[in-house]
Design an enzyme around this catalytic site. Structure first.
Site, short mmCIF file in Angstrom:
data_model
loop_
_atom_site.label_atom_id
_atom_site.label_comp_id
_atom_site.label_asym_id
_atom_site.label_seq_id
_atom_site.Cartn_x
_atom_site.Cartn_y
_atom_site.Cartn_z
N ASN A 143 65.70 8.87 14.80
CA ASN A 143 65.93 9.45 13.46
C ASN A 143 65.56 10.76 13.40
O ASN A 143 64.21 11.20 13.37
CB ASN A 143 64.92 8.51 12.66
CG ASN A 143 65.02 9.21 10.99
OD1 ASN A 143 65.91 9.74 10.65
ND2 ASN A 143 64.12 8.36 10.13
N TRP A 144 66.65 11.58 13.39
CA TRP A 144 66.18 13.00 13.42
C TRP A 144 65.56 13.43 12.11
O TRP A 144 65.23 14.68 12.26
CB TRP A 144 67.56 13.81 13.89
CG TRP A 144 68.09 13.72 15.22
CD1 TRP A 144 67.57 12.80 16.16
CD2 TRP A 144 69.39 14.25 15.84
NE1 TRP A 144 68.38 12.87 17.52
CE2 TRP A 144 69.35 13.63 16.99
CE3 TRP A 144 70.33 15.14 15.46
CZ2 TRP A 144 70.34 14.26 17.91
CZ3 TRP A 144 71.11 15.64 16.14
CH2 TRP A 144 71.25 15.25 17.55
N LYS A 145 65.89 13.06 11.00
CA LYS A 145 65.62 13.32 9.57
C LYS A 145 66.16 14.62 9.33
O LYS A 145 67.33 14.94 10.09
CB LYS A 145 64.22 13.42 9.50
CG LYS A 145 63.17 12.15 9.91
CD LYS A 145 61.90 12.09 9.65
CE LYS A 145 61.33 10.72 10.13
NZ LYS A 145 60.03 10.38 10.06
N HIS B 46 64.40 4.14 4.04
CA HIS B 46 63.22 4.87 4.71
C HIS B 46 61.98 5.21 3.60
O HIS B 46 62.33 5.63 2.69
CB HIS B 46 63.76 6.22 5.42
CG HIS B 46 62.69 6.72 6.46
ND1 HIS B 46 61.60 7.21 6.03
CD2 HIS B 46 62.54 6.47 7.65
CE1 HIS B 46 60.93 7.73 7.07
NE2 HIS B 46 61.35 7.16 8.10
N GLU C 252 60.29 7.83 3.39
CA GLU C 252 60.33 8.94 2.64
C GLU C 252 61.41 8.92 1.65
O GLU C 252 61.21 9.72 0.60
CB GLU C 252 60.80 9.98 3.80
CG GLU C 252 59.84 10.53 4.94
CD GLU C 252 60.22 10.68 6.29
OE1 GLU C 252 61.42 11.00 6.39
OE2 GLU C 252 59.14 10.68 7.12
N GLU D 242 57.69 -0.17 9.53
CA GLU D 242 57.16 1.40 9.49
C GLU D 242 56.14 1.53 8.71
O GLU D 242 56.26 1.94 7.57
CB GLU D 242 58.25 2.42 9.10
CG GLU D 242 59.60 2.27 10.13
CD GLU D 242 60.32 3.71 10.41
OE1 GLU D 242 60.55 4.05 11.62
OE2 GLU D 242 60.58 4.45 9.23
N GLY E 79 54.92 9.93 11.40
CA GLY E 79 54.37 11.47 11.68
C GLY E 79 52.94 11.76 11.57
O GLY E 79 52.71 12.96 11.60
N SER F 8 55.05 7.01 14.77
CA SER F 8 54.59 7.72 16.10
C SER F 8 54.56 7.17 17.26
O SER F 8 53.73 7.08 18.35
CB SER F 8 53.03 7.85 15.74
OG SER F 8 52.70 8.61 14.58
N GLY G 299 61.09 8.88 15.20
CA GLY G 299 61.33 10.13 14.47
C GLY G 299 60.96 11.51 15.40
O GLY G 299 61.89 11.80 16.35
N GLY G 300 59.78 11.93 15.24
CA GLY G 300 59.41 13.11 16.16
C GLY G 300 59.58 13.25 17.48
O GLY G 300 60.36 13.97 18.27
P1 PGA Z 1 57.62 9.30 13.48
O1 PGA Z 1 58.65 8.91 12.50
O2 PGA Z 1 58.15 8.65 14.81
O3 PGA Z 1 57.85 10.78 13.63
O4 PGA Z 1 56.35 8.82 13.07
C1 PGA Z 1 59.46 7.51 12.39
C2 PGA Z 1 60.18 7.41 11.30
O5 PGA Z 1 59.88 7.79 9.95
O6 PGA Z 1 61.17 6.62 11.49
#
Ligand code: PGA
Length: 252
Positions: free
Chosen positions: A9-11, A97, A99, A169, A175, A215, A236-237
């Site tokens: 997930n590049w966001k 998600h 967010e 999640e 993050g 994470s 994500g990251g």
């Molecule tokens: P993260 O994000 O790996 O940076 O914690 C995961 C996500 O939000 O899908």
């Protein structure tokens, strides 16, 4: 048998020239993806069309969208519909998600609507759920995610429910560098599968891939994925760094 999935997930990260390089590296390093495994890459909207072309010859790698709107079409400036995504060859879409739940105030009801539209268009939703820290500290996480499922996932046709991908999640792990332990992940995934089984039976529950997100990185992927109900990760990251994401793919 359910699939093992590494989903990136590049966001809202990377310029297209950077994303392009990252995609090319992933494709180069994974000329084939083993049967039963899948690599999904959720890129920002403007990159979708080009990204689809880059992976089109690779069995087992697919591009995903990060969101779609809960209405079919119309006067919703700046929004993107499930049918638009389908029309450019997208077959996966992240829905709900945390967010988006937090910043865009997306409701469980809207998420149910989005998933319904996705299925109408032949798009598989990657449905996200997970609790905030205060809920985990109060040990209410099982009831919290159960309610998220009941108020959105369970509004789907039973036949569609069997095809969804679920991503657990925990918000406190996204993050933050703080992951759920392998045991916490496995316990929650088993709980989610049991909740799905009460609705749709064991056979359906056993066919749903449940990913862990929060994470995940190269160094912890193998341990987290070792849980028998953990079918991979939503990342994500670490998905922004080719070598990190490759280790995660290898950990499947
Ligand atoms: P993260 O994000 O790996 O940076 O914690 C995961 C996500 O939000 O899908």
């Amino acid at each position: 048998m359910r699939k093992k999935i590494a989903a990136a997930n590049w966001k809202m990260n990377l310029a297209w020239h950077e994303g392009q390089q990252l995609l090319e590296t992933i494709v180069r390093n994974n000329p084939t993806v083993l049967a039963g495994k899948e690599v999904l890459i959720a890129v920002p909207f403007p990159y979708l069309m080009e990204a689809v072309i880059k992976v089109k010859d690779i069995e087992g790698i697919a591009i995903a969208a990060q969101n779609c709107h809960h209405k079919e079409s119309g006067a919703y400036t700046g929004e993107v519909s499930a049918s638009m995504l389908a029309s450019i060859g997208i077959s996966y879409c992240i829905i709900g998600h945390s967010e988006r739940r937090e910043y865009q105030k997306e409701t469980n009801e809207q998420l149910a609507q989005k998933m319904k539209l996705c299925f109408q268009q032949g798009i598989t939703p990657i449905f996200c759920c997970g609790e905030p820290l205060a809920i985990r500290e109060a040990e209410q996480q099982n009831d919290f995610v159960k309610k998220q499922l009941e108020e959105s996932l369970f509004l789907l046709d039973p036949a569609h429910l069997a095809k969804v991908i679920v991503a657990y999640e925990p918000i406190w792990a996204i993050g933050t560098g703080r992951t759920a332990s392998a045991q916490q992940a496995q316990e929650m995934h088993a709980h989610l599968r049991a909740v799905i089984a009460t609705r749709s039976g064991k056979e359906v529950a056993d066919s749903v891939s449940i990913l862990y997100g929060g994470s995940v990185k190269g160094a912890n992927a193998q341990e987290i994925f070792s849980g028998k109900d953990v079918d991979g990760g939503l990342v994500g990251g670490a998905s922004l760094v080719a070598t990190e994401f490759q280790s995660i793919i290898n950990a499947l």
